[in-house]
Design a protein around this motif. Structure first.
Motif, PDB file in Angstrom:
ATOM      1  N   TYR A  11     -21.415  23.335  -7.822  1.00 43.06           N
ATOM      2  CA  TYR A  11     -22.288  22.453  -8.581  1.00 43.06           C
ATOM      3  C   TYR A  11     -22.060  22.615 -10.076  1.00 43.06           C
ATOM      4  N   CYS A  12     -22.020  21.501 -10.753  1.00 40.91           N
ATOM      5  CA  CYS A  12     -21.961  21.502 -12.209  1.00 40.91           C
ATOM      6  C   CYS A  12     -23.383  21.588 -12.755  1.00 40.91           C
ATOM      7  N   ASN A  13     -23.551  22.357 -13.797  1.00 44.59           N
ATOM      8  CA  ASN A  13     -24.873  22.569 -14.391  1.00 44.59           C
ATOM      9  C   ASN A  13     -24.806  22.374 -15.900  1.00 44.59           C
ATOM     10  N   ALA A  14     -25.838  21.753 -16.435  1.00 40.48           N
ATOM     11  CA  ALA A  14     -25.964  21.619 -17.895  1.00 40.48           C
ATOM     12  C   ALA A  14     -27.362  22.063 -18.290  1.00 40.48           C
ATOM     13  N   VAL A  15     -27.442  22.756 -19.391  1.00 40.56           N
ATOM     14  CA  VAL A  15     -28.726  23.275 -19.855  1.00 40.56           C
ATOM     15  C   VAL A  15     -29.001  22.757 -21.263  1.00 40.56           C
ATOM     16  N   ILE A  16     -30.199  22.227 -21.428  1.00 37.60           N
ATOM     17  CA  ILE A  16     -30.676  21.843 -22.755  1.00 37.60           C
ATOM     18  C   ILE A  16     -31.788  22.801 -23.135  1.00 37.60           C
ATOM     19  N   VAL A  17     -31.612  23.462 -24.254  1.00 37.06           N
ATOM     20  CA  VAL A  17     -32.616  24.402 -24.747  1.00 37.06           C
ATOM     21  C   VAL A  17     -33.421  23.717 -25.837  1.00 37.06           C
ATOM     22  N   GLY A  18     -34.725  23.771 -25.690  1.00 33.60           N
ATOM     23  CA  GLY A  18     -35.592  23.168 -26.692  1.00 33.60           C
ATOM     24  C   GLY A  18     -36.603  24.170 -27.214  1.00 33.60           C
ATOM     25  N   ALA A  19     -37.221  23.818 -28.286  1.00 32.25           N
ATOM     26  CA  ALA A  19     -38.209  24.710 -28.899  1.00 32.25           C
ATOM     27  C   ALA A  19     -39.521  23.978 -29.078  1.00 32.25           C
ATOM     28  N   VAL A  20     -40.598  24.641 -28.693  1.00 31.03           N
ATOM     29  CA  VAL A  20     -41.945  24.141 -28.921  1.00 31.03           C
ATOM     30  C   VAL A  20     -42.729  25.255 -29.612  1.00 31.03           C
ATOM     31  N   GLU A  21     -43.924  24.951 -29.996  1.00 31.60           N
ATOM     32  CA  GLU A  21     -44.717  25.923 -30.749  1.00 31.60           C
ATOM     33  C   GLU A  21     -44.872  27.227 -29.973  1.00 31.60           C
ATOM     34  N   ALA A  22     -44.967  27.144 -28.660  1.00 33.63           N
ATOM     35  CA  ALA A  22     -45.181  28.344 -27.838  1.00 33.63           C
ATOM     36  C   ALA A  22     -43.905  29.117 -27.594  1.00 33.63           C
ATOM     37  N   GLY A  23     -42.774  28.552 -27.922  1.00 31.05           N
ATOM     38  CA  GLY A  23     -41.509  29.247 -27.679  1.00 31.05           C
ATOM     39  C   GLY A  23     -40.421  28.274 -27.302  1.00 31.05           C
ATOM     40  N   THR A  24     -39.437  28.767 -26.555  1.00 28.98           N
ATOM     41  CA  THR A  24     -38.320  27.916 -26.147  1.00 28.98           C
ATOM     42  C   THR A  24     -38.435  27.584 -24.666  1.00 28.98           C
ATOM     43  N   TYR A  25     -37.750  26.546 -24.265  1.00 30.31           N
ATOM     44  CA  TYR A  25     -37.695  26.168 -22.862  1.00 30.31           C
ATOM     45  C   TYR A  25     -36.292  25.711 -22.543  1.00 30.31           C
ATOM     46  N   GLU A  26     -35.986  25.727 -21.258  1.00 33.78           N
ATOM     47  CA  GLU A  26     -34.687  25.255 -20.798  1.00 33.78           C
ATOM     48  C   GLU A  26     -34.874  24.187 -19.737  1.00 33.78           C
ATOM     49  N   ASN A  27     -34.191  23.073 -19.922  1.00 36.92           N
ATOM     50  CA  ASN A  27     -34.126  22.043 -18.889  1.00 36.92           C
ATOM     51  C   ASN A  27     -32.756  22.103 -18.229  1.00 36.92           C
ATOM     52  N   ASN A  28     -32.740  22.236 -16.925  1.00 32.48           N
ATOM     53  CA  ASN A  28     -31.499  22.318 -16.174  1.00 32.48           C
ATOM     54  C   ASN A  28     -31.205  20.991 -15.489  1.00 32.48           C
ATOM     55  N   TYR A  29     -29.933  20.622 -15.526  1.00 31.66           N
ATOM     56  CA  TYR A  29     -29.474  19.401 -14.866  1.00 31.66           C
ATOM     57  C   TYR A  29     -28.334  19.774 -13.928  1.00 31.66           C
ATOM     58  N   TRP A  30     -28.277  19.077 -12.802  1.00 33.67           N
ATOM     59  CA  TRP A  30     -27.316  19.430 -11.755  1.00 33.67           C
ATOM     60  C   TRP A  30     -26.560  18.206 -11.273  1.00 33.67           C
ATOM     61  N   GLY A  31     -25.290  18.430 -10.946  1.00 34.17           N
ATOM     62  CA  GLY A  31     -24.521  17.408 -10.275  1.00 34.17           C
ATOM     63  C   GLY A  31     -24.821  17.412  -8.792  1.00 34.17           C
ATOM     64  N   GLN A  32     -24.155  16.535  -8.076  1.00 34.82           N
ATOM     65  CA  GLN A  32     -24.423  16.386  -6.639  1.00 34.82           C
ATOM     66  C   GLN A  32     -23.688  17.423  -5.810  1.00 34.82           C
ATOM     67  N   GLY A  33     -22.744  18.114  -6.414  1.00 39.12           N
ATOM     68  CA  GLY A  33     -21.987  19.136  -5.696  1.00 39.12           C
ATOM     69  C   GLY A  33     -20.688  18.607  -5.125  1.00 39.12           C
ATOM     70  N   THR A  34     -19.717  19.473  -5.055  1.00 38.18           N
ATOM     71  CA  THR A  34     -18.426  19.134  -4.453  1.00 38.18           C
ATOM     72  C   THR A  34     -17.991  20.282  -3.554  1.00 38.18           C
ATOM     73  N   GLN A  35     -17.545  19.939  -2.372  1.00 38.55           N
ATOM     74  CA  GLN A  35     -17.202  20.947  -1.358  1.00 38.55           C
ATOM     75  C   GLN A  35     -15.812  21.519  -1.627  1.00 38.55           C
ATOM     76  N   VAL A  36     -15.737  22.834  -1.596  1.00 36.33           N
ATOM     77  CA  VAL A  36     -14.462  23.546  -1.654  1.00 36.33           C
ATOM     78  C   VAL A  36     -14.324  24.349  -0.373  1.00 36.33           C
ATOM     79  N   THR A  37     -13.258  24.114   0.350  1.00 39.45           N
ATOM     80  CA  THR A  37     -13.015  24.818   1.604  1.00 39.45           C
ATOM     81  C   THR A  37     -11.657  25.499   1.529  1.00 39.45           C
ATOM     82  N   VAL A  38     -11.647  26.812   1.742  1.00 39.69           N
ATOM     83  CA  VAL A  38     -10.416  27.587   1.698  1.00 39.69           C
ATOM     84  C   VAL A  38     -10.170  28.170   3.074  1.00 39.69           C
ATOM     85  N   SER A  39      -9.048  27.852   3.651  1.00 43.98           N
ATOM     86  CA  SER A  39      -8.722  28.328   4.990  1.00 43.98           C
ATOM     87  C   SER A  39      -7.727  29.484   4.919  1.00 43.98           C
ATOM     88  N   SER A  40      -7.831  30.344   5.901  1.00 43.53           N
ATOM     89  CA  SER A  40      -6.953  31.528   5.916  1.00 43.53           C
ATOM     90  C   SER A  40      -5.636  31.238   6.622  1.00 43.53           C
TER      91      SER A  40
END
Length: 123
Positions: free
Chosen positions: A94-123
């Protein structure tokens, strides 16, 4: 922020894959981007992350020099080059992006996610 991943697939052990993630929306506010993965029956784990400010990178311990995270700001894209793949790397990535913001009480993080991509490794 919207994230769209591509590049997953099936490969034999020792092979390579390159994952891509394209971001759209309020990309100028992104503080950090990264890749996480989840294997069946296991929790999410960090694969790699990169900060947009100083491009500092962080990798999961299991990477052991096999993967490289990079980004192309001109394309709002994030990449993960994976070499020497092992069956243990089989997971949804999954791809992830984080936006950090600041408010009077402190900081916060908003996380965003992609839909995911399958990786399969065979032996």
């Amino acid at each position: 922020v919207q994230l769209v991943e591509s590049g997953g697939g099936s490969v034999q052990a020792g092979g390579s894959l390159r994952l891509s993630c394209v971001a759209s929306g309020t990309t100028d506010s992104i503080s950090r981007m990264g890749w996480y993965r989840q294997a069946p029956g296991r929790s999410y784990e960090l694969v790699a992350s990169i900060r947009t400010g100083d491009s500092s990178k962080n990798y999961g311990d299991f990477v052991k020099g096999r993967f490289t995270i990079s980004r192309d700001d001109t394309q709002n894209a994030l990449f993960l080059q994976m070499n020497s793949l092992d069956p243990e790397d089989t997971a949804v990535y999954y791809c992830n992006a984080v936006i950090v913001g600041a408010v009077e009480a402190g900081t916060y993080e908003n996380n965003y996610w992609g839909q995911g991509t399958q990786v399969t490794v065979s032996s």
